[in-house]
Design an enzyme around this catalytic site. Structure first.
Site, PDB file in Angstrom:
ATOM      1  N   ASP A  66      38.302  30.781  52.764  1.00  0.00           N
ATOM      2  CA  ASP A  66      38.983  29.963  51.764  1.00  0.00           C
ATOM      3  C   ASP A  66      39.078  28.510  52.209  1.00  0.00           C
ATOM      4  O   ASP A  66      38.453  28.094  53.180  1.00  0.00           O
ATOM      5  CB  ASP A  66      40.354  30.547  51.414  1.00  0.00           C
ATOM      6  CG  ASP A  66      41.301  30.614  52.600  1.00  0.00           C
ATOM      7  OD1 ASP A  66      41.379  29.618  53.342  1.00  0.00           O
ATOM      8  OD2 ASP A  66      41.970  31.647  52.787  1.00  0.00           O
ATOM      9  N   ILE A 106      43.270  28.480  37.264  1.00  0.00           N
ATOM     10  CA  ILE A 106      42.026  28.834  37.951  1.00  0.00           C
ATOM     11  C   ILE A 106      42.378  29.723  39.131  1.00  0.00           C
ATOM     12  O   ILE A 106      43.030  29.281  40.085  1.00  0.00           O
ATOM     13  CB  ILE A 106      41.270  27.575  38.398  1.00  0.00           C
ATOM     14  CG1 ILE A 106      40.862  26.769  37.163  1.00  0.00           C
ATOM     15  CG2 ILE A 106      40.044  27.938  39.225  1.00  0.00           C
ATOM     16  CD1 ILE A 106      40.228  25.441  37.463  1.00  0.00           C
ATOM     17  N   TYR A 107      41.962  30.978  39.059  1.00  0.00           N
ATOM     18  CA  TYR A 107      42.245  31.970  40.090  1.00  0.00           C
ATOM     19  C   TYR A 107      40.934  32.656  40.458  1.00  0.00           C
ATOM     20  O   TYR A 107      40.167  33.045  39.577  1.00  0.00           O
ATOM     21  CB  TYR A 107      43.245  33.021  39.582  1.00  0.00           C
ATOM     22  CG  TYR A 107      44.367  32.452  38.754  1.00  0.00           C
ATOM     23  CD1 TYR A 107      45.289  31.573  39.326  1.00  0.00           C
ATOM     24  CD2 TYR A 107      44.503  32.765  37.404  1.00  0.00           C
ATOM     25  CE1 TYR A 107      46.317  31.030  38.569  1.00  0.00           C
ATOM     26  CE2 TYR A 107      45.532  32.228  36.641  1.00  0.00           C
ATOM     27  CZ  TYR A 107      46.437  31.364  37.224  1.00  0.00           C
ATOM     28  OH  TYR A 107      47.448  30.821  36.467  1.00  0.00           O
ATOM     29  N   GLY A 132      51.148  30.111  36.801  1.00  0.00           N
ATOM     30  CA  GLY A 132      51.438  30.392  35.402  1.00  0.00           C
ATOM     31  C   GLY A 132      50.970  31.746  34.924  1.00  0.00           C
ATOM     32  O   GLY A 132      51.694  32.465  34.217  1.00  0.00           O
ATOM     33  N   ASN A 169      48.681  29.497  28.778  1.00  0.00           N
ATOM     34  CA  ASN A 169      48.512  28.921  30.108  1.00  0.00           C
ATOM     35  C   ASN A 169      47.055  29.014  30.540  1.00  0.00           C
ATOM     36  O   ASN A 169      46.403  30.044  30.336  1.00  0.00           O
ATOM     37  CB  ASN A 169      49.389  29.656  31.123  1.00  0.00           C
ATOM     38  CG  ASN A 169      49.297  29.034  32.506  1.00  0.00           C
ATOM     39  OD1 ASN A 169      49.929  28.021  32.781  1.00  0.00           O
ATOM     40  ND2 ASN A 169      48.484  29.626  33.375  1.00  0.00           N
ATOM     41  N   ARG A 221      43.154  37.331  41.581  1.00  0.00           N
ATOM     42  CA  ARG A 221      44.026  36.879  42.668  1.00  0.00           C
ATOM     43  C   ARG A 221      44.826  35.649  42.215  1.00  0.00           C
ATOM     44  O   ARG A 221      44.339  34.531  42.188  1.00  0.00           O
ATOM     45  CB  ARG A 221      43.206  36.517  43.898  1.00  0.00           C
ATOM     46  CG  ARG A 221      44.043  35.991  45.056  1.00  0.00           C
ATOM     47  CD  ARG A 221      43.204  35.188  46.033  1.00  0.00           C
ATOM     48  NE  ARG A 221      44.031  34.372  46.887  1.00  0.00           N
ATOM     49  CZ  ARG A 221      44.459  33.151  46.588  1.00  0.00           C
ATOM     50  NH1 ARG A 221      44.139  32.604  45.447  1.00  0.00           N
ATOM     51  NH2 ARG A 221      45.203  32.462  47.437  1.00  0.00           N
TER      52      ARG A 221
END
Length: 487
Positions: free
Chosen positions: A287, A175-176, A195, A172, A189
Site C-alpha cells: 500500500d 474510492i476503496y 462514507g 456518497n 475494503r
C-alpha cells in the site's frame, strides 16, 4: 476548462504531450505497475496501454501522476489556482451573509457557481451502451492490474463506489480498493469512518439481513473522480462539487439494478449488492506506506451487472512507497485544504503535507503566533477540524518566518526553538489508520505535536534568543559589486 468525459480529458492531455500511447503488449501482472512507477518518479505522462496481454480493453494509468494534471482535471492551469477552489469550499462550508451591497456583489460569482451543483439525470447514457448480466458477468475479463509480487490477487483501484444510507438524501462517492476473489465477487475494503462504510452500517441497522445496493464507476470524467478525493463538506455531495469544478451540471443516470445514480459518461460500471452477512479475508497488499498490510475481514461485493461504453477504457493505478499517485494527489490537494483551515484559523500562514509522509501522516503548519500556548491550539485544531486529518500522526507548528515546505528550515526551527520535554505533546488512544502497523492496536494509536515556535512569556523563564539578521545596507552594497569580485 470543461471535460464532458474522460475521453475529452485524454484528448487534451495528448495534445499537450501529457499522454503517451503504448502499443507494445504489456502484462497487467506487475509490468504495468513497474512502467507506471518509473514514469511517475520522473514526472512523466499519463499512459494508455493499448495492448494489455490477454485482454482487448486498453488500460489507463498515471492519469494524475503530476500536480499539473491534477490541476487540469479540476479545470485549472496549475496548482496555485487550486487555492481558489479551497476558498469556494470554505465559503460553502460556512457561508457568511454579506455585510453590505458591495460585498453582496462580490459574492455573486460564488453564488452563480452554485447553480451548477444539482445533477442532470439522463434517461439514456453512454455508460450503458453494453449491458452484461447473469452468467455474462465475468470480472476476469477486465484487465485488472496485479501491482506487487506479494499481492494476493488483482486489485480494482480507481473505482468510484456509490452508496446511499437509509436516512440520507445525498449519495456518497468514495474510492476503496477492491480485491478480486471470483468472477462476480470483490472484497470492499473501506475504513469504518469513510462514507460508504457509514452508509452500510446505517443500512444494516435499518434493514437487518437485507442486501445493500452498491454501484462502482470506473473511468468517470476527471471532475467526478477528483470530487471523490477532495475534502468537501459532509453536507455536500461529490456530484454537486463535480458540477462546481466543471462549471456545468454533472450528468448522471440511474443504475439498471438499483436506484443509485452513476456518472453517465463512465467507461465501466459494476452494479450489485453487499450481503450484510458475507465477509472475506482481504490482503495482503502493498500500500501507500511502502509495506504490505495486515489481512482483515471486509464485506464482499457481489456484482450482478456490468455496463460499459463501447470500446471501454479501464482506469487503474498502483500504490507504494511515495511518490505514487495518491501522494501526488495529496500534494496537489494540499492547496485546497489551506483556505478551509484558514477560515477557521486565520492565524495559519501555510499548511504542508510532505509527500514522503505518506500523503497525510505528517503536517507542517506555520502561524502568526499571538499568545502563549497558541501552537498547541493549532495542533488540536488540525486533528479535529477536518475528518481528513483524523489519521495525521505528527503535527509540527512553526512561526511564519519558517518555510513549511523546506525541511532545512523546519529542522532548524525544531532544533533551536523546541525543548523535547516542554514542547512535545503526546496524545494516546486516538484514531489511526488500521494500515499503520506501527500503532500498538489496529485502528488506535498516539499522536505527536511539536511546538517549534519562538516561546512567549509564560512558556519559558529564560531570555529568548535574537535571530541574526544581515545589515540591509551592506547586502545592497555587496549586490552592486558582486559581479566585479570574480566569485
Amino acid at each position: 476548462m470543461k471535460y464532458k468525459d474522460l475521453r475529452e480529458f485524454l484528448t487534451l492531455l495528448e495534445g499537450q504531450g501529457e499522454l503517451v500511447r503504448i502499443k507494445q503488449e504489456i502484462d497487467p501482472y506487475l509490468e504495468m505497475a513497474e512502467i507506471s512507477d518509473r514514469t511517475l518518479r520522473k514526472g512523466g505522462p499519463a499512459i494508455l496501454f493499448e495492448n494489455p496481454k490477454g485482454y482487448r480493453m486498453p488500460v489507463l494509468c498515471n492519469l494524475f501522476g503530476t500536480p499539473k494534471r491534477v490541476a487540469l482535471g479540476m479545470g485549472q492551469e496549475d496548482t496555485h489556482a487550486l487555492r481558489e477552489l479551497g476558498k469556494l469550499l470554505a465559503f460553502l462550508k460556512e457561508p457568511e451573509p454579506p455585510k453590505g451591497f458591495k460585498e453582496l456583489i462580490g459574492q455573486l460569482p460564488q453564488w452563480k457557481q452554485v447553480l451548477n451543483m444539482p445533477s442532470k439525470v439522463l434517461g439514456k447514457a453512454d455508460c450503458q451502451q453494453v449491458v452484461l448480466s447473469g452468467d455474462e458477468v465475468d470480472l476476469h475479463k477486465l484487465p485488472i492490474m496485479h501491482c506487487h509480487q506479494g499481492d494476493v490477487a488483482p486489485l480494482v483501484t480507481w473505482g468510484l463506489t456509490i452508496t446511499q444510507g437509509p436516512y440520507k438524501k445525498r449519495q456518497n462517492l468514495g474510492i476503496y480498493r477492491q480485491q478480486l476473489i471470483g468472477k462476480n465477487k470483490l472484497i470492499m475494503r473501506w475504513l469504518s469512518h469513510r462514507g460508504g462504510a457509514l452508509d452500510f452500517h446505517e443500512w444494516k441497522e435499518a434493514n437487518p439481513d437485507k442486501p445493500f445496493p452498491v454501484s462502482v464507476a470506473i473511468g468517470a470524467d476527471p471532475a467526478t473522480i477528483l470530487a471523490a478525493v477532495t475534502p468537501i463538506p459532509d453536507t455536500l455531495s461529490e456530484y454537486a462539487f463535480a458540477g462546481l469544478l466543471r462549471g456545468q451540471k454533472t450528468e448522471v443516470t440511474k443504475s439498471i439494478s438499483n436506484d443509485l445514480e452513476i456518472p453517465a459518461s463512465a467507461e465501466i460500471v459494476l452494479e450489485g449488492y453487499i450481503d450484510p452477512n458475507e465477509t472475506a479475508l482481504e490482503g495482503p497488499y502493498g500500500d501507500h506506506t511502502g509495506y504490505y498490510n495486515e489481512q482483515e475481514y471486509f464485506p464482499v461485493f457481489t456484482v450482478t451487472h456490468i455496463t460499459m461504453r463501447r470500446d471501454a477504457i479501464y482506469h487503474s493505478t498502483y500504490t507504494g512507497r511515495p511518490p505514487d499517485e495518491p501522494a501526488v494527489l495529496g500534494e496537489a490537494l494540499n492547496e485546497v485544504f489551506i483556505p478551509i483551515l484558514q477560515k477557521q484559523f486565520p492565524e495559519i500562514v501555510d499548511f504542508y503535507l510532505p509527500p514522503e509522509g505518506c500523503s497525510y501522516r505528517l503536517a507542517v503548519v506555520t502561524i502568526k503566533k499571538q499568545y502563549a500556548g497558541h501552537a498547541k491550539r493549532v495542533m488540536m485544531g488540525v486533528w479535529s477540524f477536518l475528518r481528513q486529518f483524523m489519521y495525521t500522526k505528527f503535527v509540527i507548528v512553526c512561526d511564519d518566518d519558517v518555510n513549511a515546505r523546506d525541511w532545512k528550515d523546519v529542522i532548524w526551527a525544531i532544533t533551536t526553538r523546541c525543548d523535547p520535554s516542554r514542547d512535545t505533546t503526546l496524545i494516546d488512544h486516538t484514531p489511526i489508520d488500521y494500515l499503520d502497523f506501527a500503532s500498538p492496536i489496529a485502528g488506535l494509536g498516539s499522536k505527536m505535536g511539536i511546538d517549534a515556535t519562538n516561546k512567549w512569556p509564560g512558556e519559558t523563564s529564560r531570555e529568548w534568543g535574537t535571530p541574526i539578521k544581515k545589515d540591509p545596507n551592506v547586502v545592497k552594497l555587496v549586490d552592486e559589486i558582486w559581479d566585479q569580485l570574480g566569485l
